[in-house]
Every structure is written in C-alpha cells, then in structure tokens.
Write a protein that holds these residues in place. Structure first.
Motif, PDB file in Angstrom:
ATOM      1  N   HIS A  73     -23.704  25.046  53.758  1.00 36.33           N
ATOM      2  CA  HIS A  73     -22.541  25.387  54.591  1.00 36.33           C
ATOM      3  C   HIS A  73     -21.390  25.710  53.653  1.00 36.33           C
ATOM      4  O   HIS A  73     -21.218  25.079  52.606  1.00 36.33           O
ATOM      5  N   SER A  74     -20.611  26.718  54.016  1.00 37.66           N
ATOM      6  CA  SER A  74     -19.576  27.212  53.112  1.00 37.66           C
ATOM      7  C   SER A  74     -18.615  28.105  53.870  1.00 37.66           C
ATOM      8  O   SER A  74     -19.003  28.800  54.808  1.00 37.66           O
ATOM      9  N   SER A  75     -17.349  28.098  53.429  1.00 30.01           N
ATOM     10  CA  SER A  75     -16.367  29.006  54.023  1.00 30.01           C
ATOM     11  C   SER A  75     -16.458  30.403  53.439  1.00 30.01           C
ATOM     12  O   SER A  75     -15.821  31.326  53.942  1.00 30.01           O
ATOM     13  N   ALA A  93     -32.064  32.928  52.497  1.00 28.11           N
ATOM     14  CA  ALA A  93     -30.918  32.018  52.454  1.00 28.11           C
ATOM     15  C   ALA A  93     -30.255  32.009  53.822  1.00 28.11           C
ATOM     16  O   ALA A  93     -30.027  33.067  54.419  1.00 28.11           O
ATOM     17  N   THR A  94     -29.961  30.817  54.339  1.00 27.14           N
ATOM     18  CA  THR A  94     -29.223  30.670  55.588  1.00 27.14           C
ATOM     19  C   THR A  94     -27.935  29.923  55.299  1.00 27.14           C
ATOM     20  O   THR A  94     -27.961  28.871  54.639  1.00 27.14           O
ATOM     21  N   VAL A  95     -26.823  30.469  55.763  1.00 31.83           N
ATOM     22  CA  VAL A  95     -25.519  29.883  55.465  1.00 31.83           C
ATOM     23  C   VAL A  95     -24.778  29.585  56.756  1.00 31.83           C
ATOM     24  O   VAL A  95     -24.575  30.482  57.587  1.00 31.83           O
ATOM     25  N   VAL A  96     -24.392  28.338  56.933  1.00 28.67           N
ATOM     26  CA  VAL A  96     -23.527  27.933  58.037  1.00 28.67           C
ATOM     27  C   VAL A  96     -22.092  28.165  57.600  1.00 28.67           C
ATOM     28  O   VAL A  96     -21.660  27.659  56.555  1.00 28.67           O
ATOM     29  N   MET A  97     -21.347  28.945  58.384  1.00 29.34           N
ATOM     30  CA  MET A  97     -19.962  29.259  58.046  1.00 29.34           C
ATOM     31  C   MET A  97     -19.054  28.877  59.207  1.00 29.34           C
ATOM     32  O   MET A  97     -19.402  29.084  60.375  1.00 29.34           O
ATOM     33  N   PRO A  98     -17.887  28.295  58.919  1.00 25.66           N
ATOM     34  CA  PRO A  98     -16.936  27.994  59.995  1.00 25.66           C
ATOM     35  C   PRO A  98     -16.436  29.278  60.635  1.00 25.66           C
ATOM     36  O   PRO A  98     -16.286  30.306  59.948  1.00 25.66           O
ATOM     37  N   ASN A  99     -16.176  29.226  61.925  1.00 30.47           N
ATOM     38  CA  ASN A  99     -15.782  30.447  62.630  1.00 30.47           C
ATOM     39  C   ASN A  99     -14.407  30.952  62.244  1.00 30.47           C
ATOM     40  O   ASN A  99     -14.001  32.039  62.665  1.00 30.47           O
ATOM     41  N   ASN A 100     -13.657  30.189  61.439  1.00 23.58           N
ATOM     42  CA  ASN A 100     -12.372  30.673  60.954  1.00 23.58           C
ATOM     43  C   ASN A 100     -12.444  31.151  59.505  1.00 23.58           C
ATOM     44  O   ASN A 100     -11.417  31.413  58.881  1.00 23.58           O
ATOM     45  N   PRO A 102     -12.730  33.758  56.541  1.00 24.44           N
ATOM     46  CA  PRO A 102     -12.290  35.154  56.504  1.00 24.44           C
ATOM     47  C   PRO A 102     -13.435  36.111  56.809  1.00 24.44           C
ATOM     48  O   PRO A 102     -14.558  35.943  56.310  1.00 24.44           O
ATOM     49  N   LEU A 103     -13.147  37.110  57.643  1.00 23.56           N
ATOM     50  CA  LEU A 103     -14.189  38.064  58.027  1.00 23.56           C
ATOM     51  C   LEU A 103     -14.761  38.786  56.815  1.00 23.56           C
ATOM     52  O   LEU A 103     -15.946  39.130  56.786  1.00 23.56           O
ATOM     53  N   SER A 104     -13.923  39.009  55.803  1.00 25.00           N
ATOM     54  CA  SER A 104     -14.410  39.691  54.595  1.00 25.00           C
ATOM     55  C   SER A 104     -15.485  38.855  53.905  1.00 25.00           C
ATOM     56  O   SER A 104     -16.459  39.394  53.372  1.00 25.00           O
ATOM     57  N   LYS A 105     -15.331  37.526  53.917  1.00 23.35           N
ATOM     58  CA  LYS A 105     -16.320  36.656  53.277  1.00 23.35           C
ATOM     59  C   LYS A 105     -17.585  36.560  54.123  1.00 23.35           C
ATOM     60  O   LYS A 105     -18.703  36.507  53.586  1.00 23.35           O
ATOM     61  N   GLN A 106     -17.429  36.554  55.450  1.00 20.28           N
ATOM     62  CA  GLN A 106     -18.607  36.563  56.316  1.00 20.28           C
ATOM     63  C   GLN A 106     -19.429  37.833  56.095  1.00 20.28           C
ATOM     64  O   GLN A 106     -20.652  37.785  55.946  1.00 20.28           O
ATOM     65  N   ARG A 227     -10.943  23.731  51.585  1.00 24.04           N
ATOM     66  CA  ARG A 227     -10.897  22.961  52.828  1.00 24.04           C
ATOM     67  C   ARG A 227     -12.034  21.949  52.943  1.00 24.04           C
ATOM     68  O   ARG A 227     -12.253  21.379  53.996  1.00 24.04           O
ATOM     69  N   THR A 228     -12.753  21.730  51.861  1.00 29.78           N
ATOM     70  CA  THR A 228     -13.851  20.766  51.856  1.00 29.78           C
ATOM     71  C   THR A 228     -13.371  19.433  51.292  1.00 29.78           C
ATOM     72  O   THR A 228     -12.216  19.294  50.877  1.00 29.78           O
ATOM     73  N   ALA A 229     -14.260  18.445  51.280  1.00 26.99           N
ATOM     74  CA  ALA A 229     -13.890  17.097  50.836  1.00 26.99           C
ATOM     75  C   ALA A 229     -14.770  16.656  49.674  1.00 26.99           C
ATOM     76  O   ALA A 229     -15.864  17.176  49.465  1.00 26.99           O
ATOM     77  N   LEU A 230     -14.290  15.672  48.933  1.00 26.43           N
ATOM     78  CA  LEU A 230     -15.069  15.109  47.843  1.00 26.43           C
ATOM     79  C   LEU A 230     -16.311  14.408  48.383  1.00 26.43           C
ATOM     80  O   LEU A 230     -16.304  13.835  49.470  1.00 26.43           O
TER      81      LEU A 230
END
Length: 312
Positions: A73-75, A93-100, A102-106, A227-230
């Motif tokens: 999972h990654s932004s 490869a399957t990537v879970v991305m948050p719906n917010n 950036p569209l360019s990164k998606q 926006r991730t955590a340790l």
C-alpha cells in the motif's frame, strides 16, 4: 541491522538504479551559512528514492516466493517503485492506494504495469485493503518502510553521498514511515542524521518525544509521501540513531520547494523539499557545517492544487 547489508544491497541494485547526482548552490550555501550537498533522488528511476528499497526487496526474493507476485500500500512513490521492480522480475504487482493520492501518481503506477486498488485515506483502511489483496493473491507484501530489505536499499543513498561528497557533518532526511531515515542512520558513519517532518504529520516527532510509538494524524499535509507512520522496526532504529526531528509548517514546505525550483532548477515534490525546509528553519544548527540533504522525490501533480499554492 548492519552496514554490511546496505553494502550488499548496493551491489545488488546498482545496475538497475541511477546513481543520482549531488548538486550544490553557492547562493543557497550563503543563505544557510553552510556547505550544502543535495542528493537528487528526484532524478531517480520512478521519480524518487523508493526504487532503491523496492528493487533490493524484489531482487532478494526467490522465484518460488514470487509466484503470487508482490503487493503493497502506498500513496504513490513506493507504488511506482514496486511496479518497476516487479516488471523487472516479470511478476504481477498490486498496489493499494488511498483515494486522495495524486492522480499523476495513480496514473504513473498503472502505466508501469501495476494493478491499482483504491481505498480510504487512513492508514487503517490502507492496511486492511492490502491484507485482503495479500490473502486473495498470495502475493508477497513489500512494506514501504518496515521491511529490512527496503531499509537496506534506502541506506544506499548515504553510501553514495559520502563517496561523492566526502565526509559530512550531517545528513538531513524527510521522515514518513522511517525507512529512508533508518537506512541513512545505519549507513551514515560519522555524520549525524537529522529528520524533518511536517507539523501536520508529526507522529515520528511525538513518538520520539514520548518514547512510545504513536499513530499518525489525519492525512492532510501537502507532503503526501510522508502521511505514513513509523513501524516498530523503524521506531527502534530512529530512537538509537537519529539526532533529532525538526518540524516544519505547510508554508515552509512550499517555500522550500519553490526555492529549490528557482535556485537548483529542479522539480522537487513537497515531500522531497521537507528536509531543506528543516534546514531553512534551523540554520543555526547547521551553520559552518558540511550538510547532505536528500531531495527524496520529484513526482509533482502539475495540474493539482500544490502547483497553485506554490506560485500564487
């Protein structure tokens, strides 16, 4: 983790990544009162340092382990890096991305061959969606920061910096999940390592202050890559190896980003400008020193809100 693992990672990945340049600027040196060495990971394959860890992780896996492909999972930046590394090994490869995200990164992640699964923006939603993907596909989870193979790959940045720039007094890095900062701490040798984090994503700062690993704030900072955590692993490494963490405001991040664009003529994303923002806010700490700065990425959505904020 030993520095020998980082040296092994560098040997493993060096033919599949770019040894990015180090840029200098006399005007920025004068502004800060220090000798600055900018490691330009914004020019790396995939637009960020993340390819180092992703490539090391994927190239470390056996063919048997890779039968179900890889997932994460990654932004955005780790997503693109894992897609590139998976394509190199010719596995899905399957990537879970948050719906917010950036569209360019998606789009860039999908263009590199990964399957995208969108989810809610919180860390809990990302982890739950990724767990479902892993269960359904039997893919190998390559976490963006806590995987030791990722940390070793990211640490190769410090090896290259010290070889190219010589001895440094300090290395300054952005802190999100802590994989980059952890790898640099292990590989930094005599250089002190400073982390920088957005005030609106200050879980690492709070965690190190309290001695207890704390969860992230709502994902609102413009520095979407942070926006991730340790994890428990990165928290432990940073407790021992990091000098301190500085916080910077959203306005300071954008100001540093603009200054890098104007003076170095480099496209750097908000997350990539965070380390420099910390130096600008704490010039007195670095005055008279030789300082390495990791420009961690350059994947900017040129049609998005960030660009409007940058040049308004």
């Amino acid at each position: 983790m030993k520095i020998s693992l980082i040296r092994e990672a560098h040997e493993r990945i060096r033919r599949t990544i770019r040894e990015t340049p180090i840029e200098t600027s006399s005007s920025l040196n004068s502004l800060v009162g220090a000798e600055l060495f900018f490691k330009c990971e914004n020019l790396q394959r995939g637009g960020s340092f993340k390819i180092r860890g992703a490539m090391n992780a994927v190239l470390s896996l056996s063919d048997k382990e890779m039968r179900g492909g890889v997932c994460t999972h990654s932004s955005g930046n780790h997503a693109q890096a894992l897609a590139i590394a998976a394509a190199q090994r010719q596995v899905p490869a399957t990537v879970v991305m948050p719906n917010n995200a950036p569209l360019s990164k998606q789009k860039a992640t999908a263009d590199r061959g990964a399957k995208i699964v969108l989810c809610g923006p919180t860390l809990e939603e990302r982890e739950a969606a990724c767990a479902r993907v892993q269960q359904e596909s039997n893919a190998v989870l390559i976490h963006s920061s806590s995987d030791p193979r990722i940390i070793a790959g990211q640490g190769t940045i410090a090896l290259e910096m010290l070889q190219a720039a010589g001895d440094l007094d300090a290395i300054v890095v952005p802190v999100g999940g802590g994989g980059l900062a952890s790898g640099v701490c292990i590989a930094s040798q005599a250089a002190k390592v400073y982390g920088v984090e957005p005030e609106m994503a200050d879980d690492a700062f709070r965690s190190l202050q309290t001695g207890e690993r704390l969860g992230p704030r709502p994902p609102l900072t413009v520095a979407d890559g942070l926006r991730t955590a340790l994890s428990e692993r990165t928290f432990s490494i940073l407790q021992e190896g990091l000098e301190t963490i500085f916080l910077v405001s959203e306005e300071e991040i954008l100001a540093a980003m603009r200054l890098l664009w104007e003076r170095l003529k480099l496209i750097v994303e908000p997350s990539g400008a965070v380390a420099f923002a910390g130096i600008l806010r704490h010039k007195e700490v670095f005055a008279g020193k030789r300082v390495g700065i990791v420009l961690s990425g350059g994947n900017v959505d040129l049609t998005g809100e960030t660009l409007g904020q940058l040049f308004r």
